[in-house]
Design a protein around this motif. Structure first.
Motif, PDB file in Angstrom:
ATOM      1  N   ILE A 308      26.234  24.671  -6.020  1.00 33.58           N
ATOM      2  CA  ILE A 308      25.156  25.295  -5.252  1.00 33.58           C
ATOM      3  C   ILE A 308      25.722  26.073  -4.073  1.00 33.58           C
ATOM      4  O   ILE A 308      25.284  27.181  -3.759  1.00 33.58           O
ATOM      5  CB  ILE A 308      24.157  24.220  -4.778  1.00 33.58           C
ATOM      6  CG1 ILE A 308      23.394  23.642  -5.984  1.00 33.58           C
ATOM      7  CG2 ILE A 308      23.183  24.780  -3.750  1.00 33.58           C
ATOM      8  CD1 ILE A 308      22.495  22.477  -5.645  1.00 33.58           C
ATOM      9  N   SER A 309      26.711  25.497  -3.397  1.00 30.91           N
ATOM     10  CA  SER A 309      27.338  26.178  -2.259  1.00 30.91           C
ATOM     11  C   SER A 309      28.830  26.349  -2.522  1.00 30.91           C
ATOM     12  O   SER A 309      29.493  25.410  -2.969  1.00 30.91           O
ATOM     13  CB  SER A 309      27.134  25.377  -0.973  1.00 30.91           C
ATOM     14  OG  SER A 309      27.865  25.953   0.098  1.00 30.91           O
ATOM     15  N   PRO A 310      29.388  27.525  -2.219  1.00 32.24           N
ATOM     16  CA  PRO A 310      30.821  27.738  -2.426  1.00 32.24           C
ATOM     17  C   PRO A 310      31.684  27.192  -1.293  1.00 32.24           C
ATOM     18  O   PRO A 310      32.910  27.241  -1.364  1.00 32.24           O
ATOM     19  CB  PRO A 310      30.920  29.267  -2.499  1.00 32.24           C
ATOM     20  CG  PRO A 310      29.817  29.751  -1.615  1.00 32.24           C
ATOM     21  CD  PRO A 310      28.699  28.758  -1.781  1.00 32.24           C
ATOM     22  N   LEU A 311      31.068  26.652  -0.226  1.00 35.49           N
ATOM     23  CA  LEU A 311      31.821  26.195   0.943  1.00 35.49           C
ATOM     24  C   LEU A 311      32.648  24.955   0.625  1.00 35.49           C
ATOM     25  O   LEU A 311      32.268  24.137  -0.228  1.00 35.49           O
ATOM     26  CB  LEU A 311      30.863  25.886   2.093  1.00 35.49           C
ATOM     27  CG  LEU A 311      30.039  27.077   2.640  1.00 35.49           C
ATOM     28  CD1 LEU A 311      29.054  26.587   3.690  1.00 35.49           C
ATOM     29  CD2 LEU A 311      30.952  28.147   3.213  1.00 35.49           C
ATOM     30  N   ASP A 312      33.760  24.790   1.328  1.00 33.61           N
ATOM     31  CA  ASP A 312      34.537  23.562   1.196  1.00 33.61           C
ATOM     32  C   ASP A 312      33.880  22.462   2.014  1.00 33.61           C
ATOM     33  O   ASP A 312      32.844  22.680   2.669  1.00 33.61           O
ATOM     34  CB  ASP A 312      35.988  23.793   1.628  1.00 33.61           C
ATOM     35  CG  ASP A 312      36.111  24.250   3.076  1.00 33.61           C
ATOM     36  OD1 ASP A 312      35.125  24.123   3.849  1.00 33.61           O
ATOM     37  OD2 ASP A 312      37.195  24.741   3.447  1.00 33.61           O
ATOM     38  N   ALA A 313      34.475  21.277   2.000  1.00 34.99           N
ATOM     39  CA  ALA A 313      33.862  20.121   2.662  1.00 34.99           C
ATOM     40  C   ALA A 313      33.640  20.366   4.145  1.00 34.99           C
ATOM     41  O   ALA A 313      32.573  20.036   4.694  1.00 34.99           O
ATOM     42  CB  ALA A 313      34.733  18.885   2.452  1.00 34.99           C
ATOM     43  N   ALA A 314      34.622  20.960   4.818  1.00 34.31           N
ATOM     44  CA  ALA A 314      34.475  21.218   6.251  1.00 34.31           C
ATOM     45  C   ALA A 314      33.353  22.212   6.511  1.00 34.31           C
ATOM     46  O   ALA A 314      32.558  22.057   7.458  1.00 34.31           O
ATOM     47  CB  ALA A 314      35.798  21.753   6.817  1.00 34.31           C
ATOM     48  N   GLY A 315      33.282  23.241   5.683  1.00 32.05           N
ATOM     49  CA  GLY A 315      32.214  24.231   5.851  1.00 32.05           C
ATOM     50  C   GLY A 315      30.839  23.626   5.629  1.00 32.05           C
ATOM     51  O   GLY A 315      29.878  23.936   6.346  1.00 32.05           O
ATOM     52  N   LEU A 316      30.719  22.749   4.626  1.00 32.42           N
ATOM     53  CA  LEU A 316      29.435  22.091   4.364  1.00 32.42           C
ATOM     54  C   LEU A 316      29.042  21.188   5.530  1.00 32.42           C
ATOM     55  O   LEU A 316      27.866  21.157   5.941  1.00 32.42           O
ATOM     56  CB  LEU A 316      29.528  21.276   3.073  1.00 32.42           C
ATOM     57  CG  LEU A 316      29.592  22.076   1.766  1.00 32.42           C
ATOM     58  CD1 LEU A 316      29.779  21.146   0.576  1.00 32.42           C
ATOM     59  CD2 LEU A 316      28.331  22.905   1.588  1.00 32.42           C
ATOM     60  N   GLU A 317      30.005  20.450   6.074  1.00 33.19           N
ATOM     61  CA  GLU A 317      29.713  19.585   7.227  1.00 33.19           C
ATOM     62  C   GLU A 317      29.197  20.413   8.401  1.00 33.19           C
ATOM     63  O   GLU A 317      28.243  20.021   9.081  1.00 33.19           O
ATOM     64  CB  GLU A 317      30.972  18.813   7.635  1.00 33.19           C
ATOM     65  CG  GLU A 317      31.366  17.694   6.684  1.00 33.19           C
ATOM     66  CD  GLU A 317      30.526  16.438   6.873  1.00 33.19           C
ATOM     67  OE1 GLU A 317      29.534  16.477   7.639  1.00 33.19           O
ATOM     68  OE2 GLU A 317      30.855  15.407   6.248  1.00 33.19           O
ATOM     69  N   ALA A 318      29.799  21.572   8.625  1.00 35.73           N
ATOM     70  CA  ALA A 318      29.379  22.428   9.737  1.00 35.73           C
ATOM     71  C   ALA A 318      27.968  22.952   9.506  1.00 35.73           C
ATOM     72  O   ALA A 318      27.151  23.008  10.438  1.00 35.73           O
ATOM     73  CB  ALA A 318      30.364  23.585   9.906  1.00 35.73           C
ATOM     74  N   GLU A 319      27.654  23.358   8.275  1.00 41.83           N
ATOM     75  CA  GLU A 319      26.323  23.883   7.966  1.00 41.83           C
ATOM     76  C   GLU A 319      25.257  22.789   8.100  1.00 41.83           C
ATOM     77  O   GLU A 319      24.161  23.027   8.612  1.00 41.83           O
ATOM     78  CB  GLU A 319      26.307  24.458   6.545  1.00 41.83           C
ATOM     79  CG  GLU A 319      26.972  25.809   6.418  1.00 41.83           C
ATOM     80  CD  GLU A 319      26.169  26.901   7.117  1.00 41.83           C
ATOM     81  OE1 GLU A 319      24.932  26.809   7.163  1.00 41.83           O
ATOM     82  OE2 GLU A 319      26.782  27.847   7.632  1.00 41.83           O
ATOM     83  N   ILE A 320      25.576  21.595   7.641  1.00 44.31           N
ATOM     84  CA  ILE A 320      24.614  20.492   7.753  1.00 44.31           C
ATOM     85  C   ILE A 320      24.377  20.151   9.217  1.00 44.31           C
ATOM     86  O   ILE A 320      23.232  19.903   9.638  1.00 44.31           O
ATOM     87  CB  ILE A 320      25.119  19.267   6.965  1.00 44.31           C
ATOM     88  CG1 ILE A 320      25.084  19.566   5.458  1.00 44.31           C
ATOM     89  CG2 ILE A 320      24.278  18.035   7.275  1.00 44.31           C
ATOM     90  CD1 ILE A 320      25.709  18.486   4.598  1.00 44.31           C
ATOM     91  N   ALA A 321      25.436  20.147  10.019  1.00 40.27           N
ATOM     92  CA  ALA A 321      25.280  19.875  11.453  1.00 40.27           C
ATOM     93  C   ALA A 321      24.399  20.924  12.106  1.00 40.27           C
ATOM     94  O   ALA A 321      23.547  20.605  12.954  1.00 40.27           O
ATOM     95  CB  ALA A 321      26.653  19.827  12.125  1.00 40.27           C
ATOM     96  N   ALA A 322      24.556  22.190  11.720  1.00 37.70           N
ATOM     97  CA  ALA A 322      23.721  23.258  12.274  1.00 37.70           C
ATOM     98  C   ALA A 322      22.260  23.063  11.873  1.00 37.70           C
ATOM     99  O   ALA A 322      21.344  23.275  12.681  1.00 37.70           O
ATOM    100  CB  ALA A 322      24.232  24.615  11.803  1.00 37.70           C
TER     101      ALA A 322
END
Length: 743
Positions: A308-322
C-alpha cells in the motif's frame, strides 16, 4: 373467513393497489370494506367478498377483503344493470335489446360479461359505438378473476397483478382470455414461481391444493417443493448448500408425506435451479457465487502485490506520527494498532483483514491509513448507511467519504454498474462491518475490483453473520492473507464493554454495572408489561432523541392486533404514543413523522448514483400526491445518514416502521441508549451472536429486559456453523492455478 354479497356503491382506490368502499347488502344495510383486493373492482357492480370482519376503533364495523368476485345473477334486470354500469354509451334501451337478443342464452351472456367483455358484439342491436369502461382491460379482468378464485389464499394484490400479466401472453389470443389464463395457471400453479416476483412456493401451493385440487405428488409440485425447501433452508440458516440429510429434513418440514428423493429427482429432471456437487445441494445462484468468489480470492492470494505504501519502516513511522498529531488531544495508537498498521501498509498481500470487538479502534486505524496513503485512490464503504456514515465522519478530514457497498457498485435493474467489464477506479477498497457481507454481495464487490487493488475488510467475528447465505469474513480469515486482530478497547470501558466481553465468552452474570441495567424478568406483553417497556423507551427518547435510541428484539413477525414481543406489534404500539396525530399517507398505514426502515435495495435514478439499501432508517417527512389526491407520486424521507431523498410512491411496500427494530436490522449501527428485549427461540436463530450484536450497539446506556436464566442459556449457545465450501474451493483453485503457472 367472513363473506358478504352486495352492490359496491362507492369505491376509492389509492396508489392503484388499495381500496376503501361501501357494500350495499341485500338487506339494505351498508358495510365498509377495505383492502388490496378492491383495487381491481368497479363501483356499481355486485360482488361477493371474503375476508375478516373487524371493529375499527375509528371507522366502526368493516370487512378487510382478501378476495372478491363478480356476483352477477342470471336475470334480465341484473344483466341490464351490469351493462349500463360497465359500458360507455350503453343506456337502458340498448342494454335491454342486447339482453332480449340473448333470450334463452342469458347464462352465455353472463359468462361473456365476466370473462371477456371486450368480445361482446353490440352491433346486433345498435350502430352506436360502445366501449368497455376503463379498468376492463384483459389484465384487469384476469386479475379480477384470479382474485375471486384464489384471493382467499392470502395472495397480495400486487403479486396477483404481476401473475395476471405473466399469464397474458398465453391467453390474449384465445377467444375467452380470462378462462384461458385460469386454465394455464390451473394446469401448473408452480410454473410462475421463478418468473413472478413475490409468487413463492407457499403461495403457489395454497392455490394448487385448495383452489385447483392439484395432485399432491405430481412431478411439478415435487420439483417446486425441492427447490423451495433447498432455497429456504439455505436462506433461513445462512448456508451456501445443504447436505442430502438436511435437504430431506427441509422437505419433510414443508410436507412430511413427500418423498425427498423423488422430489429432488423431479427438480433435476425439470431443470429447476438446483446444482448437486459431491453430495452438496446448492441453489444455482449460490453455487455460481461461491465458485466465482473462490476464483477471485485464489487469484489475489497468489499475486505478489506492491505494498500500500512504498515507504520504508522509518518513513512509515514518521507518517503515522504526523497523522497522530493531526488527530489532536494527544491521540496515540496503542501498540497493537501501530504494529497492525505498519504491517498492513508494508504487506505484499492484496487481501487484508482487521478484526476486533467494539471500541478497539478499527476505524481510527483507517484514519491513519487515509493520511499515510493519501496519494492512493482509496474507496471506503460499508454494508449499511449508518455504518458508512460513521466511517465517513472518521475519514472526512482527509477529503474522503464512505458510501454503502451498493452505492459504490451502482445498483441497476439487473446487477451493478461496476463489474468485471467496468471495474472500480481504486487502488484500495476498505469495507467496514464486513461480517455482514453475504456470498452474493462479496462476489459482486470482488467482481468490480481491478486486478492490483488492495481489499481491506474490517469486522467483528463475534457479531451476527450476514442475513444472506455465506460466512465470508470467517472464510477469508482461514485463507492466506494479511490478517490482524486488535484486543485493547478504547470505548465502553465501563459496564457495557465488560458485559460484551462476557457475552463473547458465552457466560454473562446478568448483574447491573455502570451503564448496564437488567430487569430480572420479562413481563408478559399485556397492558401492564407493554406500558413498562413503552415508558422505558419514551424516557430514553426524551433524554437522547429518537434517532439515538434503539429498542431491539430478535423477532419481527407478528400481528399489530395481537400483543407480543415482536417488532410488528411494538412498532404500532410505539407509534400510537409518539406519532398519534401524524397525517395518513393515502392508501397506506404510514403517517408523516413516522420512523421508517427501508427493506429493499433501490436505485432512485436511472444512473444509479442515488440509492437506498435494505436497512436504511429515517423519518417520513413529506408526501407528494397527484391532482386526485389518491395516488402518491413520491415520499420525502429524511434518512439518518444525513440525506433527504425522494422515495417513489410505487415502492411504498418496501417501507416499514422502525420505532422498534430487530437485532439484524440494527447491525452496523451504534446508539447512545439501547433497550434489548430478550426472548427465546430456535438455537439456529437466537444464540450468543444475537445478544453480542444487540449489547454492542450501545455506547452509553444498555437496558436488558429478560429472564436471567433465559439470557444465560442463549449466551451459552454458540452461533450455528454455516455450510460453506468457500475455503476449500479457494484452496483448490489456488492449487490448479499454481500447477498451471497462473498468477
Amino acid at each position: 373467513m367472513d363473506q358478504a354479497t352486495g352492490i359496491l356503491s362507492s369505491l376509492s382506490v389509492y396508489n392503484d393497489n388499495w381500496g376503501r368502499g361501501s357494500l350495499r347488502l341485500d338487506d339494505g344495510k351498508r358495510l365498509a370494506c377495505v383492502g388490496e383486493a378492491l383495487a381491481g373492482l368497479s363501483a356499481g357492480n355486485r360482488y361477493r367478498v371474503e375476508g375478516r370482519i373487524v371493529e375499527h376503533p375509528q371507522y366502526g364495523k368493516q370487512i378487510m377483503v382478501n378476495a372478491a368476485a363478480v356476483d352477477l345473477p342470471c336475470s334480465a334486470d341484473a344483466l341490464v344493470a351490469h351493462l349500463k354500469a360497465n359500458f360507455r354509451g350503453c343506456g337502458e334501451a340498448t342494454a335491454r335489446k342486447l339482453v332480449a337478443h340473448y333470450d334463452d342464452r342469458l347464462h352465455a351472456l353472463r359468462d361473456l360479461l365476466i370473462e371477456n367483455p371486450q368480445g361482446l358484439d353490440f352491433s346486433v342491436v345498435t350502430r352506436r359505438r360502445i366501449a368497455a369502461a376503463d379498468g376492463l382491460d384483459t389484465a384487469s379482468l384476469v386479475c379480477r378473476d384470479l382474485s375471486g378464485r384464489v384471493g382467499a389464499t392470502g395472495i397480495r394484490h400486487a403479486v396477483l397483478r404481476r401473475l395476471a400479466e405473466w399469464l397474458l401472453p398465453s391467453s390474449t389470443a384465445a377467444p375467452d382470455p380470462v378462462r384461458k389464463a385460469w386454465a394455464v395457471l390451473a394446469g401448473n400453479p408452480y410454473a410462475p414461481i421463478q418468473q413472478v416476483d413475490g409468487y413463492s412456493f407457499p403461495v403457489a401451493d395454497r392455490i394448487a391444493l385448495t383452489c385447483v385440487g392439484f395432485p399432491r405428488f405430481h412431478n411439478a409440485r415435487l420439483a417446486a417443493l425441492a427447490t423451495h425447501a433447498l432455497r429456504d433452508g439455505c436462506e433461513r440458516n445462512g448456508h451456501s448448500f445443504l447436505s442430502a440429510e438436511e435437504l430431506a429434513e427441509r422437505i419433510a418440514a414443508c410436507d412430511p408425506e413427500a418423498p425427498p428423493q423423488a422430489a429432488l429427482a423431479a427438480a433435476l429432471a425439470q431443470e429447476e435451479p438446483v446444482v448437486v456437487r459431491d453430495g452438496c445441494h446448492y441453489p444455482r445462484h449460490l453455487f455460481h457465487c461461491e465458485q466465482a468468489l473462490a476464483l477471485h480470492l485464489a487469484r489475489r492470494a497468489l499475486q505478489i502485490a506492491a505494498p500500500i505504501s512504498p515507504l520504508d519502516a522509518a518513513g512509515l513511522e514518521a507518517e503515522i506520527a504526523a497523522a497522530e498529531r493531526g488527530m489532536g488531544d494527544g491521540f496515540r495508537l496503542d501498540g497493537g494498532q501501530r504494529l497492525a498498521l505498519l504491517r498492513m501498509l508494508a504487506s505484499s498481500h492484496l487481501v487484508h483483514t482487521l478484526t476486533a470487538g467494539p471500541g478497539c479502534g478499527k476505524t481510527a486505524m483507517m484514519e491513519m491509513l487515509a493520511h499515510v496513503a493519501r496519494d492512493r485512490n482509496i474507496l471506503f464503504c460499508a454494508p449499511t448507511g449508518k455504518a458508512a456514515k460513521v466511517l465517513s465522519s472518521r475519514v472526512r478530514r482527509y477529503g474522503r467519504s464512505a458510501v454503502t457497498i451498493h452505492s459504490l457498485l451502482g445498483v441497476k435493474d439487473e446487477g451493478y454498474r461496476h463489474d468485471p467489464d467496468n471495474p472500480l477506479d481504486a487502488d484500495i477498497v476498505v469495507v467496514d462491518e464486513s461480517s455482514m457481507l453475504d456470498l452474493a454481495l462479496a462476489r459482486a464487490l470482488l467482481d468490480a475490483l481491478p486486478p492490483g487493488c488492495h481489499l481491506i475488510l474490517l469486522g467483528d467475528t463475534g457479531q451476527l453473520s450476514s442475513v444472506g447465505p455465506g460466512d465470508v469474513l470467517a472464510s477469508v480469515l482461514k485463507l492466506p492473507g494479511d490478517h490482524h486482530r486488535l484486543h485493547q478497547g478504547h470505548r465502553n470501558d465501563g459496564g457495557i464493554r465488560e458485559l460484551v466481553q462476557q457475552c463473547r465468552r458465552g457466560d454473562v452474570d446478568c448483574r447491573d454495572r455502570p451503564g448496564v441495567r437488567f430487569s430480572r424478568s420479562l413481563p408478559p406483553p399485556d397492558d401492564v408489561g407493554l406500558s413498562r417497556v413503552v415508558h422505558t423507551y419514551l424516557d430514553a427518547v426524551r433524554r437522547c432523541g429518537q434517532d439515538r435510541v434503539a429498542l431491539l428484539m430478535p423477532r419481527r413477525k407478528g400481528d399489530i392486533h395481537a400483543p407480543g414481543w415482536n417488532t410488528t406489534f411494538m412498532n404500532e404500539a410505539l407509534r400510537r404514543e409518539l406519532n398519534p396525530d401524524g397525517k395518513r399517507v393515502p392508501g397506506n398505514m404510514l403517517r408523516l413523522g413516522d420512523r421508517i426502515i427501508i427493506r429493499k435495495n433501490l436505485a432512485l435514478d436511472d444512473e444509479g448514483s442515488e440509492q437506498v439499501v435494505n436497512g436504511d432508517t429515517g423519518t417520513l417527512a413529506g408526501c407528494i400526491v397527484d391532482d386526485s389526491g389518491m395516488n402518491v407520486l413520491h415520499l420525502e424521507l429524511s434518512l439518518d445518514d444525513g440525506r433527504r431523498i425522494r422515495f417513489p410512491g410505487g415502492a411504498m411496500e418496501s417501507l416499514g416502521l422502525a420505532y422498534a427494530m430487530t437485532v439484524h436490522a440494527a447491525q452496523g449501527s451504534e446508539y447512545q441508549e439501547v433497550i434489548v428485549i430478550c426472548t427465546g427461540g430456535s438455537p439456529a436463530f437466537v444464540h450468543r451472536g444475537m445478544l453480542y450484536t444487540a449489547f454492542s450497539r450501545a455506547r452509553d446506556s444498555l437496558t436488558v429486559l429478560g429472564d436471567p436464566g433465559a439470557i444465560r442459556a442463549i449466551c451459552m449457545r454458540p452461533a450455528p456453523k454455516r455450510n460453506a465450501l468457500l475455503v476449500e474451493r479457494t484452496v483448490g483453485a489456488m492449487r490448479r492455478m499454481h500447477r498451471a503457472g497462473v498468477r
